[in-house]
Write a protein that holds these residues in place. Sequence first.
Motif, short mmCIF file in Angstrom:
data_model
loop_
_atom_site.label_atom_id
_atom_site.label_comp_id
_atom_site.label_asym_id
_atom_site.label_seq_id
_atom_site.Cartn_x
_atom_site.Cartn_y
_atom_site.Cartn_z
N LEU A 103 12.08 0.93 -11.82
CA LEU A 103 12.00 0.95 -10.36
C LEU A 103 10.57 1.15 -9.88
N SER A 104 9.88 2.14 -10.43
CA SER A 104 8.52 2.42 -9.98
C SER A 104 7.56 1.30 -10.37
N ILE A 105 7.75 0.71 -11.54
CA ILE A 105 6.91 -0.41 -11.95
C ILE A 105 7.19 -1.62 -11.07
N GLY A 106 8.48 -1.85 -10.78
CA GLY A 106 8.84 -2.93 -9.87
C GLY A 106 8.19 -2.76 -8.51
N ALA A 107 8.15 -1.53 -8.02
CA ALA A 107 7.53 -1.26 -6.72
C ALA A 107 6.05 -1.62 -6.72
N LEU A 108 5.36 -1.30 -7.81
CA LEU A 108 3.94 -1.62 -7.90
C LEU A 108 3.72 -3.14 -7.93
N ALA A 168 3.18 -1.91 -3.93
CA ALA A 168 2.89 -0.48 -3.73
C ALA A 168 1.49 -0.15 -4.26
N GLU A 169 0.88 0.86 -3.67
CA GLU A 169 -0.47 1.25 -4.07
C GLU A 169 -0.45 2.13 -5.32
N SER A 170 0.53 3.05 -5.38
CA SER A 170 0.61 3.96 -6.53
C SER A 170 2.05 4.41 -6.69
N GLY A 191 0.78 -1.23 0.00
CA GLY A 191 0.00 0.00 0.00
C GLY A 191 0.81 1.28 0.00
N ASP A 192 2.14 1.19 -0.10
CA ASP A 192 2.99 2.39 -0.10
C ASP A 192 2.78 3.24 -1.35
N ARG A 193 3.00 4.54 -1.20
CA ARG A 193 3.06 5.47 -2.33
C ARG A 193 4.53 5.70 -2.67
#
Length: 321
Positions: free
Chosen positions: A192-197, A201-203, A179-181
């Motif tokens: 990196l951001s796609i990997g986090a999702l 991750a929430e968004s 659920g992290d932003r």
Amino acid sequence: MNWVEMDIYTTTEGIEAVTGSLLGMGINGFVIKDAKDFQDFLDDKDGNWDYIDDDLMGLKNCETTVTVYLPENAQGLENLEAMKLELKALKKRDVNNEFGRLEYELKNVKEEDWANNWKQYFKPLCVGEKLLIKPSWEKVAEGEKRKLLEIDPASSFGTGQHNTTQLCLELMEKNLHEGDRILDLGCGSGILSIGALLLGAESATAVDVDENSVKIAKENAEKNHISAEKYTAYCGNIIYDKALVEQIGTGYDLLCANIVADVLIGMSGIFGGFIKDGGTLIVSGIIDQRKDEVLDRLKAEGFELIEIREKEDWVAASFRK
């Protein structure tokens, strides 16, 4: 191994800026040709000579050039794309046009051929404990347990092959909570951001100074079945663009920045405004020689160092706000 010769055209005044950018990317071997060297030789009153070597004569009317040699493999391609972005950034900063044309030429290979054939260098790669990074054209075994992160970097930095990206993803996996932003500064391909999702991750919000990188990041998000509501990408420079900083907003649980040392230092005073109290900052793209300089600067900005990871002269670190 085959090597590609990259000639970067600048001026005497631009040598320091160009070579500084190369050093920031871990490229510490380069050759400089500058007509001023020829003039300095002629002006040497103590010199005793009656013959000038052809190599030195070649400097007489040359355009100042910084030459680097890139391996003809995935890392070389990554470095080429990173250098292209850095030259664009240098041009924007060079308001007085002191650094020359800041253009480049490749020798030993046509850039379009290298770009068309780069697929042979990009193979599926396991990173951390949960991710498997793969290009769209590669297959994986049935029953694969890892989360598949499909990335086609095209002309943008970020295939996962580079140590800086791997270190950043490993630290992200360790520090990310459901659920992290997420805020990804210098997003490149969006890996990196796609990997986090994919890790829960929430968004995610992705930012890059290069318009093409933002386009590619959005396309890669779609490839990974991430909705536009969860993935936002902006083009701009947060150091100079206050309106962009306001648009990005604050309260992020985790911020990752895989860039270079000088840019991380330049952004250090801005990071805190994006992250909520208790949130995590992950920085990467730091060559070992610049490690203490970057980490000390972030500590001075009030961040608490949590962990340092190193791989083949590259450094990444996680901090708590």
